[in-house]
Each structure stands twice: as C-alpha cells, then as structure tokens.
Design an enzyme around this catalytic site. Sequence first.
Site, PDB file in Angstrom:
ATOM      1  CG  HIS A 308      35.576  35.491 -37.619  1.00 26.61           C
ATOM      2  ND1 HIS A 308      35.998  34.262 -37.171  1.00 26.61           N
ATOM      3  CD2 HIS A 308      34.897  35.247 -38.770  1.00 26.61           C
ATOM      4  CE1 HIS A 308      35.575  33.317 -37.999  1.00 26.61           C
ATOM      5  NE2 HIS A 308      34.918  33.898 -38.982  1.00 26.61           N
ATOM      6  CB  CYS A 327      33.033  35.206 -42.278  1.00 25.41           C
ATOM      7  SG  CYS A 327      31.344  35.820 -42.011  1.00 25.41           S
TER       8      CYS A 327
END
Length: 413
Positions: A308, A327
Amino acid sequence: MPNISLTRRETVLALLSGAAASASLPAFARQAEWRQSYDAGARNVVLRSSTPMLSPAALAATEQAIASYRDLAARGGWPMLQVGDRLAVGSKGQGVVQLRQRLIITGDLDASVGTSPVFDSYVEGGVRQFQARVGLSTTGSLNRATLAALNVPIDRRIRQLETNVVRLRTWSGNLGNRYVVANIPAAAVETVENGHVATRHAAGVGKIDRQSPLLQTKIPEINFNPTWTVPASIIRKDLIPKMRKEPNYLTENKIRIIGPNGEIAPERVNWNSDEATRYTFRQDPGGEFNSLGFVRINIPSPHGVYMHDTPAKGIFGDDFRFVSSGCIRVQNVRDYITFLLKETPGWDRARIDEAIQSGERINARIANPVPCYWVYITAWATPDGGVQFRDDIYNKDGLGPVPVARLEGEQDI
C-alpha cells in the site's frame, strides 16, 4: 581503445583488486571511475544495475563474486578502519588515506586516484558507491553506519554470499515476463519486464517483532482511496495503549468504532479493559491521513498482508525502514501501480491520477494478475552493479544480526 573482452570472474576480480586499468574494462565494470574535479557538481551519480536480482545473470554474478571474495580473503582481505572523526569533503589526515585504501580494495575507488590524505570528490564518489552497495543513503561522507558496514569482516561477507546464492538458485527459473519482487532485508521493491528492471521503489517492511512473511502469489486488484480496517493485533498492541495516552487519537485520525449496533463514540469505550478488541475500527479514506494512503494493492495470501501507499512518505528517506506490522509500504506508488495496470485496458497514468484525485473508492481488476514474490536476500551481485549486501534484519542467515542500518546515516562517528 583496444577491444578487450573479460569474463565475469575476471571483471569482478579486477574491480576488487583495482589492478585493471579502467580503459580495459567494459562500461558496467567502471564502477569506480569518477571524472569530476574536487568541487565538481556531478557527485551524486551512482551506477544502478538493470539486471533483476532474481535472474540467471544475477545468480552467475553472485557465484563469481564468491570466488572473487575468496581470492581477496586469501590475499589478506581488508583491514579494520580506525577512524576517530567523521570524514567528509575537505577532511584531511591519515584516516582519509586508510579510507582510500579500503575503497580501492573492493573496487569502489579506482587505484589511479592515489593515496592523498585529502578527502576530495573522488573519495566522496567512492563512498557513495559503497553506500549504494550496502543500502545506505548515498551521502558521500563517512558516518557511523558507513564505517560499520566497511568494517564487516570479509569472512562474514563470504558466508553471506554463500548463504544467499542457495536462495538465488531457488528463484533462477522462469518467474514470468512481468513480475514484482519485494526484497525484505533491502526494504525495496523492483518491477521487472522482459528481463530488465522497470522501476525501483524504497519500501517500508515488517518490524523485527512483526515480520513481513515470505510468499509467492499474484496481484489481482488495486483499491483506490481505500478505507483501513485496523487488524486485531494492532488494536491490542498499539491502539488501546494510544487511546489511554491520547483520548482524541481516533477522532483526529478519522477512525470510527463499529459495534454490532452501529458506530460507537470513543468516550463510551473502557480503554482500561479489553473491551475495544470486540469492535471493528475503520479509518475513513483520505490519502493525507489514511494509513493506506491513496492506494491498496491486494495480495491473496494466508498471512493477511498486502502492499500500500502511506501518508508518512518520510520513512522512504530513512536507512532503517523496518516499520510496519507485516504489510509493505511502497514509495512512488503511482509509478508502481502504473506498471501493474499497464496491460489493463482503460488504466493509463491519466486514469490512475483521476481515480486518486476523485477521492472515491474505486477498484481496478488487473487484466493479467502480476506474479509477486516476497523474498529474503541479504547478499547478491549483478554483472553491471557490483556486489550488494544488506543487514540480516530477521537473523535468517544464522550469522547473528549486524544492525548497520540502525545507526542513522547522519550520526557522527
């Protein structure tokens, strides 16, 4: 100029020994040839390889680097630098002489520049080249992190290469015509097309106690202007302690509490208990504050991780980018998703910018899902980019941690 053809092993050996004249080397091998004068302005140039890290060429170069480093070790390797002051352009003294000699040994500085005690632009260029090879900010000055990396013993570097060449062999097959590699120790992402690196991106990856997993998957979808649902682990470890100290944190960051009967006001929750773990916490979309930034890149995996954007762009300028809960945050995310959507009709760069600027939640399915590999490589070589080393941040090499990047780049010695 004579047309001299060198084998890869001969090239690496020449770089390490500084014995070959730069005119005798192919262009990619002249990694330490710096033409600027003492005060020249072109000091930021550092060679970047277009060879993918996971490729037969990189594997062969790494195998040759092992042989070259073994030869170098047999000749005595390199000495430990004993430098008491931070060195930069204009510094003078015996420490600069030692630094020149150390850089020459590994081919980061051409031997023809001599042994002057003055830290000139040639030395600055050599330091930049070395810093690029070990993943540090290319400041061109000798700071604590750079000194620590220079003083890693050659035997350890050889063991790193030997450990990682085995990993590279497992990835030496056909990974696809277009694919993405996230190298966790390097905190970096590269996109590959037709056997060449298309784009490179600094990344933020998992902390030591919240590691990014190793995985092999395909990227099928991109979410523009996503909401963020706070993972249960972050609610317990981070959010509850944060609310005890800063009661307005959720409101200021536009995070809503969702219970079985709808939204709950933060003041109605007992933050001194585990009550909050029974609710869902969802952050409104907004690239300037949402933890996912403007874009989320979905990745099917059993680990629940993804890639992201981030509103905290400053992390990409840090040497130590092990900052997430697993992440991966991607720098220059618009370039990255432009690569991912290249073969998807209707999604050119203008359409991507339009989707981001709309502020609306938009999902883009990728026509041909792009293979994606999260790998753990702490040492590798490429024919045109020299030998690369990174910290074994998760201690998977079994050699013990070498926290070079923990020493912030601008700290004085």
